[in-house]
Design a protein around this motif. Sequence first.
Motif, PDB file in Angstrom:
ATOM      1  N   MET A  29       1.186   2.158  -3.771  1.00  0.00           N
ATOM      2  CA  MET A  29       2.588   2.792  -3.477  1.00  0.00           C
ATOM      3  C   MET A  29       2.856   2.731  -1.720  1.00  0.00           C
ATOM      4  SD  MET A  29       3.516   3.087  -6.579  1.00  0.00           S
ATOM      5  CE  MET A  29       5.116   3.949  -6.272  1.00  0.00           C
ATOM      6  N   VAL A  30       1.822   2.668  -1.212  1.00  0.00           N
ATOM      7  CA  VAL A  30       2.055   2.911   0.463  1.00  0.00           C
ATOM      8  C   VAL A  30       3.110   2.110   0.983  1.00  0.00           C
ATOM      9  CG1 VAL A  30       0.045   1.788   1.184  1.00  0.00           C
ATOM     10  CG2 VAL A  30       0.988   3.829   2.419  1.00  0.00           C
ATOM     11  N   GLY A  31       3.071   0.779   0.432  1.00  0.00           N
ATOM     12  CA  GLY A  31       4.158  -0.035   1.216  1.00  0.00           C
ATOM     13  C   GLY A  31       5.626   0.362   1.058  1.00  0.00           C
ATOM     14  N   TRP A  32       5.974   1.437   0.062  1.00  0.00           N
ATOM     15  CA  TRP A  32       7.317   1.892  -0.165  1.00  0.00           C
ATOM     16  C   TRP A  32       7.756   2.619   1.282  1.00  0.00           C
ATOM     17  CZ3 TRP A  32      10.576  -0.018  -3.206  1.00  0.00           C
ATOM     18  CH2 TRP A  32      10.008  -0.517  -4.401  1.00  0.00           C
ATOM     19  N   GLU A  33       6.802   2.849   2.224  1.00  0.00           N
ATOM     20  CA  GLU A  33       6.976   3.448   3.459  1.00  0.00           C
ATOM     21  C   GLU A  33       6.432   2.744   4.481  1.00  0.00           C
ATOM     22  OE1 GLU A  33       5.698   7.767   5.942  1.00  0.00           O
ATOM     23  OE2 GLU A  33       6.070   7.767   3.597  1.00  0.00           O
ATOM     24  N   THR A  34       5.470   1.910   4.373  1.00  0.00           N
ATOM     25  CA  THR A  34       5.091   1.148   5.478  1.00  0.00           C
ATOM     26  C   THR A  34       5.486  -0.211   5.511  1.00  0.00           C
ATOM     27  OG1 THR A  34       2.829   0.533   4.087  1.00  0.00           O
ATOM     28  CG2 THR A  34       2.987   2.574   5.459  1.00  0.00           C
ATOM     29  N   GLU A  35       5.815  -0.882   4.486  1.00  0.00           N
ATOM     30  CA  GLU A  35       6.368  -2.288   4.503  1.00  0.00           C
ATOM     31  C   GLU A  35       8.026  -2.341   4.356  1.00  0.00           C
ATOM     32  OE1 GLU A  35       6.684  -5.798   5.061  1.00  0.00           O
ATOM     33  OE2 GLU A  35       4.558  -4.928   5.247  1.00  0.00           O
ATOM     34  N   PRO A  36       8.732  -2.319   5.588  1.00  0.00           N
ATOM     35  CA  PRO A  36      10.036  -2.101   5.515  1.00  0.00           C
ATOM     36  C   PRO A  36      11.000  -3.519   4.793  1.00  0.00           C
ATOM     37  CG  PRO A  36       9.302  -2.374   7.914  1.00  0.00           C
ATOM     38  CD  PRO A  36       8.100  -2.372   6.946  1.00  0.00           C
ATOM     39  N   PRO A  52      19.323  -2.965  -2.832  1.00  0.00           N
ATOM     40  CA  PRO A  52      19.853  -1.681  -2.767  1.00  0.00           C
ATOM     41  C   PRO A  52      18.866  -0.568  -3.861  1.00  0.00           C
ATOM     42  CG  PRO A  52      21.418  -2.806  -2.664  1.00  0.00           C
ATOM     43  CD  PRO A  52      20.397  -3.645  -3.411  1.00  0.00           C
ATOM     44  N   LEU A  53      18.526  -0.949  -4.907  1.00  0.00           N
ATOM     45  CA  LEU A  53      17.564  -0.137  -5.760  1.00  0.00           C
ATOM     46  C   LEU A  53      16.223   0.123  -5.117  1.00  0.00           C
ATOM     47  CD1 LEU A  53      18.492  -1.930  -9.125  1.00  0.00           C
ATOM     48  CD2 LEU A  53      18.977   0.430  -8.436  1.00  0.00           C
ATOM     49  N   MET A  54      15.789  -1.025  -4.622  1.00  0.00           N
ATOM     50  CA  MET A  54      14.429  -0.893  -3.883  1.00  0.00           C
ATOM     51  C   MET A  54      14.379   0.153  -2.927  1.00  0.00           C
ATOM     52  SD  MET A  54      12.698  -4.581  -4.630  1.00  0.00           S
ATOM     53  CE  MET A  54      10.997  -4.356  -4.272  1.00  0.00           C
ATOM     54  N   ARG A  55      15.479   0.149  -2.056  1.00  0.00           N
ATOM     55  CA  ARG A  55      16.021   0.709  -0.967  1.00  0.00           C
ATOM     56  C   ARG A  55      15.847   2.341  -1.452  1.00  0.00           C
ATOM     57  NH1 ARG A  55      18.496  -2.304   1.854  1.00  0.00           N
ATOM     58  NH2 ARG A  55      20.380  -2.272   0.946  1.00  0.00           N
ATOM     59  N   ASP A  56      16.492   2.453  -2.423  1.00  0.00           N
ATOM     60  CA  ASP A  56      16.858   3.948  -3.042  1.00  0.00           C
ATOM     61  C   ASP A  56      15.450   4.448  -3.568  1.00  0.00           C
ATOM     62  OD1 ASP A  56      18.341   5.966  -4.168  1.00  0.00           O
ATOM     63  OD2 ASP A  56      18.261   5.311  -6.175  1.00  0.00           O
ATOM     64  N   PHE A  57      14.729   3.653  -4.122  1.00  0.00           N
ATOM     65  CA  PHE A  57      13.269   4.146  -4.656  1.00  0.00           C
ATOM     66  C   PHE A  57      12.324   4.571  -3.367  1.00  0.00           C
ATOM     67  CE2 PHE A  57       8.780   3.913  -5.887  1.00  0.00           C
ATOM     68  CZ  PHE A  57       8.549   4.738  -6.732  1.00  0.00           C
ATOM     69  N   ALA A  58      12.529   3.742  -2.277  1.00  0.00           N
ATOM     70  CA  ALA A  58      11.833   3.952  -1.105  1.00  0.00           C
ATOM     71  C   ALA A  58      12.230   5.283  -0.655  1.00  0.00           C
ATOM     72  CB  ALA A  58      11.738   2.826  -0.349  1.00  0.00           C
ATOM     73  N   LYS A  59      13.392   5.659  -0.497  1.00  0.00           N
ATOM     74  CA  LYS A  59      13.965   6.756  -0.098  1.00  0.00           C
ATOM     75  C   LYS A  59      13.502   8.031  -0.960  1.00  0.00           C
ATOM     76  CE  LYS A  59      17.988   5.180   2.108  1.00  0.00           C
ATOM     77  NZ  LYS A  59      19.451   4.982   2.234  1.00  0.00           N
ATOM     78  N   SER A  69      -1.446   6.729   5.577  1.00  0.00           N
ATOM     79  CA  SER A  69      -0.723   6.058   6.502  1.00  0.00           C
ATOM     80  C   SER A  69       0.679   6.631   6.416  1.00  0.00           C
ATOM     81  CB  SER A  69      -1.127   4.678   6.562  1.00  0.00           C
ATOM     82  OG  SER A  69      -0.846   4.318   5.148  1.00  0.00           O
ATOM     83  N   THR A  70       1.099   7.524   5.641  1.00  0.00           N
ATOM     84  CA  THR A  70       2.260   7.831   5.351  1.00  0.00           C
ATOM     85  C   THR A  70       2.553   9.300   5.677  1.00  0.00           C
ATOM     86  OG1 THR A  70       1.614   8.414   2.918  1.00  0.00           O
ATOM     87  CG2 THR A  70       2.454   6.126   3.404  1.00  0.00           C
ATOM     88  N   ALA A  71       3.800   9.760   5.694  1.00  0.00           N
ATOM     89  CA  ALA A  71       4.292  10.867   5.963  1.00  0.00           C
ATOM     90  C   ALA A  71       4.078  11.957   4.765  1.00  0.00           C
ATOM     91  CB  ALA A  71       5.477  11.218   6.497  1.00  0.00           C
ATOM     92  N   LYS A  72       4.315  13.133   4.958  1.00  0.00           N
ATOM     93  CA  LYS A  72       4.207  14.185   3.584  1.00  0.00           C
ATOM     94  C   LYS A  72       2.866  13.884   3.050  1.00  0.00           C
ATOM     95  CE  LYS A  72       8.278  15.574   2.384  1.00  0.00           C
ATOM     96  NZ  LYS A  72       9.249  15.882   2.003  1.00  0.00           N
ATOM     97  N   THR A  73       1.985  13.506   3.401  1.00  0.00           N
ATOM     98  CA  THR A  73       0.795  12.987   2.590  1.00  0.00           C
ATOM     99  C   THR A  73      -0.269  13.619   2.948  1.00  0.00           C
ATOM    100  OG1 THR A  73       1.825  10.890   2.256  1.00  0.00           O
ATOM    101  CG2 THR A  73      -0.491  11.180   1.742  1.00  0.00           C
ATOM    102  N   ARG A  74      -1.144  14.262   2.006  1.00  0.00           N
ATOM    103  CA  ARG A  74      -2.782  14.818   2.368  1.00  0.00           C
ATOM    104  C   ARG A  74      -3.659  14.450   1.449  1.00  0.00           C
ATOM    105  NH1 ARG A  74      -0.611  19.905  -0.477  1.00  0.00           N
ATOM    106  NH2 ARG A  74      -2.299  20.520  -1.977  1.00  0.00           N
ATOM    107  N   ILE A  75      -4.823  14.458   1.845  1.00  0.00           N
ATOM    108  CA  ILE A  75      -6.135  13.995   1.023  1.00  0.00           C
ATOM    109  C   ILE A  75      -6.697  15.228   0.614  1.00  0.00           C
ATOM    110  CG2 ILE A  75      -8.149  12.807   0.984  1.00  0.00           C
ATOM    111  CD1 ILE A  75      -7.306  11.275   3.541  1.00  0.00           C
ATOM    112  N   GLU A  76      -6.996  15.118  -0.764  1.00  0.00           N
ATOM    113  CA  GLU A  76      -8.182  16.173  -1.408  1.00  0.00           C
ATOM    114  C   GLU A  76      -9.188  15.492  -1.897  1.00  0.00           C
ATOM    115  OE1 GLU A  76      -7.802  19.402  -1.342  1.00  0.00           O
ATOM    116  OE2 GLU A  76      -5.764  19.631  -0.635  1.00  0.00           O
TER     117      GLU A  76
END
Length: 186
Positions: free
Chosen positions: A56-63, A70-77, A95-102
């Motif tokens: 899933m990380v590509g939704w933030e790291t792969e522009p 537009p649907l993919m842009r909306d999902f990324a947001k 490698s993404t914001a608002k993310t933590r490891i447990e």
Amino acid sequence: MASLIYAAITSLDGYIEDQHGKFEWAVPDEEVHSFINRMQRPVGTYLYGRRMYETMVGWETEPTLANRSPLMRDFAKIWQAADKIVYSKSLKAVSTAKTRIERDFDSDAIRQIKVSATQDLAVGGPHLAAEAFKAGLVDELHLYLTPIVVGGGKRSLPSNVRLKLELLDERWFGNGVVHLRYRTRT
């Protein structure tokens, strides 16, 4: 109290990946993707295992991924706006914001998050979802049945878990996909 939702795009015979780890057959068309976006919009926190997070990380790291439509842009947001908790003993950093490891899945901690959360939670990936199912944490299942039989691979639902379910909603799409929304019953 927030709900914990497990959603999966699955083959008719119950797999999210085939025997070779492929899932290109599960890519949603525009109608299904639009529906998925509506269903994901209320999610405030995603719970992932390492492999699902890495998918899933590509939704933030792969522009270029978000710029395909537009649907993919909306999902990324939608995805970027949510918190992410990654359960992994091997992942060193995210490698993404608002993310933590447990390091360990703690069912009591998830119960506390559910009580205090103002938005729903979603658990992604069948291995982590199996832990949540076994702990009695999953409140809803959203299954997107894709009209294909792949014959084996990674199962969408865990073995050795028995649940009574109540059908809340169903939706049929033009491409043959059927969305089934269930509530778990105790």
